[in-house]
Design an enzyme around this catalytic site. Sequence first.
Site, PDB file in Angstrom:
ATOM      1  N   SER A 119     -10.607   4.089 -19.651  1.00 47.21           N
ATOM      2  CA  SER A 119      -9.350   4.830 -19.540  1.00 47.21           C
ATOM      3  C   SER A 119      -8.173   3.873 -19.415  1.00 47.21           C
ATOM      4  O   SER A 119      -7.023   4.293 -19.392  1.00 47.21           O
ATOM      5  CB  SER A 119      -9.392   5.754 -18.319  1.00 47.21           C
ATOM      6  OG  SER A 119      -9.643   4.997 -17.159  1.00 47.21           O
ATOM      7  N   ASN A 190      -3.361   9.703 -19.494  1.00 48.84           N
ATOM      8  CA  ASN A 190      -3.021   8.727 -18.457  1.00 48.84           C
ATOM      9  C   ASN A 190      -1.653   8.096 -18.665  1.00 48.84           C
ATOM     10  O   ASN A 190      -0.962   7.758 -17.702  1.00 48.84           O
ATOM     11  CB  ASN A 190      -4.095   7.636 -18.357  1.00 48.84           C
ATOM     12  CG  ASN A 190      -5.304   8.119 -17.584  1.00 48.84           C
ATOM     13  OD1 ASN A 190      -5.281   9.198 -16.997  1.00 48.84           O
ATOM     14  ND2 ASN A 190      -6.368   7.343 -17.576  1.00 48.84           N
TER      15      ASN A 190
END
Length: 284
Positions: A119, A190
């Site tokens: 991520s 994100n």
Amino acid sequence: MHNQLSHPSSPALHVAAATGHTVVLVDQTEDILAKSRKGIEESLRKVAKKKFAETPKAGDEFVEKTLNSLSTSTDAASVVHSVDLVVEAIVENLKVKNELFKRLDKFASEHTIFASNTSSLHITDIANATTRQDRFAGLHFFNPVPMMKLVEVIKTPMTSQKTFESLIDFSKALGKHPVSCKDTPGFIVNRLLVPYCMEAIRLHERGDASKEDIDTAMKLGAGYPMGPFELLDYVGLDTVKFIMDGWHEMDAKNPLFQPSPSLNKLVAENKFGRKTGEGYYKYQ
């Protein structure tokens, strides 16, 4: 793509097994694998209880069938030759990921696609450890995976259209909704969510509003299910700091990527949020 190697307990794992894929779960020790398998079984039983509320026998069969599609191994190199897709979800450390993929690249079939569930790292930097940059992409799932519909499919400049389409199809076969993004820091979710949370911290650090009022405002004013401080504590302050530190190193001048004194202090005190019982809030 029917055979999937997951390394290690990728959160997408039992979702893949439950949708008719044959899955090999790889981790470092038999002990970790036994715990993972137990966790997967518990999770499946919860799913079955809801899904087959009227027919418990069918629920038991679903759990049994899924677990039969799932085998385990501590030696990735010995099982990778027979799989179509490798999904990696190990520690967020580029050197460690590169070592793993470099080794797997030697043993995997020509057609095997490699994917990382990272991520925070660049997919391109991970893919460069292999000779199959065209068969390498990002496949980013969201926790809790059985509930969250989204998968971000990350295409690097080298990812082939065929690889990209295969991963879109695989995501749909899992019952997920794929979105695609280029290999940019944080991808979509994100990249928007972490700076938003950091901006909430800065607002509080300046003394402009209390944590409680910021959380209430975003829940009632923007319709968010959690306020930013609740979300930070839920995700883990150590995780958020790790992501921010990586981005800051990559682009130190970017005002969105500046570190936060209060976040750094809490992490230094091992107050990571819900998982440690205290973060921006205290938990019983």
